[in-house]
Write an enzyme that holds these catalytic residues in place. Structure first.
Site, PDB file in Angstrom:
ATOM      1  CD  GLU A 109      -2.525   1.475   2.761  1.00  0.00           C
ATOM      2  OE1 GLU A 109      -2.945   2.654   2.872  1.00  0.00           O
ATOM      3  OE2 GLU A 109      -2.676   0.528   3.247  1.00  0.00           O
ATOM      4  NE  ARG A 122      -0.852   8.689   5.181  1.00  0.00           N
ATOM      5  CZ  ARG A 122      -0.867   7.894   6.244  1.00  0.00           C
ATOM      6  NH1 ARG A 122       0.273   8.265   6.995  1.00  0.00           N
ATOM      7  NH2 ARG A 122      -1.654   7.215   6.421  1.00  0.00           N
ATOM      8  CE  LYS A 156      -6.659   2.185   6.629  1.00  0.00           C
ATOM      9  NZ  LYS A 156      -6.144   3.299   5.775  1.00  0.00           N
TER      10      LYS A 156
END
Length: 213
Positions: free
Chosen positions: A47, A51, A134
């Protein structure tokens, strides 16, 4: 892509290894060797969080690594979804879920691991057809005891807890029947990435792989 197909694919990806590395990569030149080290260590599902300015380029590089399954994390807007898919991401991860984000993932045929922290959020996603979610932020939301409690009335939903998961508490999550894997950043510490310590990262990945044994 239907929610059922998306959840099926998300389950398959989450079943590849007990830990999904959550990666914040600032330098695109680190992308390929980092992915190769993690895959070699037995953690193929990666993943890459959106950011950093380099994130989409990092996804594009990692997508070319044999044996890796690269996804984009921190999907927040429909544009994030489009950008991630165009970069080569094969799945998406979001901290929460909005109708617009889910619609975009379905339109782009990008399997989504949507975030939920409460029973109500989980039920809303289940209502839309999503049963692989999640759990975020895991530790701040009550940790393994909270996730165990949510699982009692909602056994049909499986989770990938992320947020505060560490080598010290990962086993407590992975032992739960409603947990398929967990997301963790400790397998790729920023200092080791910056130093190019790929052998060290591969060793951490191998240790993390054993957490699900």
């Amino acid at each position: 892509m239907t929610p059922q197909d998306a959840s099926k694919r998300a389950r398959e990806i989450c079943g590849l290894a007990p830990i999904v590395p959550v990666l914040v990569v600032n330098d695109v030149t680190h992308a390929r060797p980092l992915a190769e080290a993690l895959v070699a260590g037995g953690l193929p599902a990666l993943e890459v969080t959106l950011r950093t300015p380099a994130a989409l380029d990092v996804i594009a590089e990692m997508a070319q690594v044999s044996g890796g399954v690269v996804g984009a994390g921190t999907l927040v807007t429909p544009q994030d979804v489009k950008n991630a898919k165009a970069a080569g991401a094969t799945f998406g991860v979001s901290p929460g879920a909005t109708d617009a984000l889910i619609d975009a993932c379905e339109a782009e045929e990008l399997p989504l691991l949507a975030g939920a922290a409460t029973a109500t959020e989980a039920m809303r996603l289940l209502e839309r057809g999503y049963d692989m979610l999640k759990f975020f932020p895991a530790e701040a939301s009550g940790g393994a005891p909270a996730l165990k409690a949510i699982g009692a009335p909602l056994p049909q939903i499986s989770f990938c807890p992320t947020g505060g998961v560490s080598p010290q508490n990962a086993a407590s999550y992975l032992s739960l029947p409603n947990v398929l894997c967990a997301g963790g950043s400790w397998v790729a510490p920023s200092a080791m990435v910056t130093a190019g310590d790929w052998a060290g990262i591969e060793a951490l990945a191998k240790e993390a792989r054993l957490l699900g044994a």
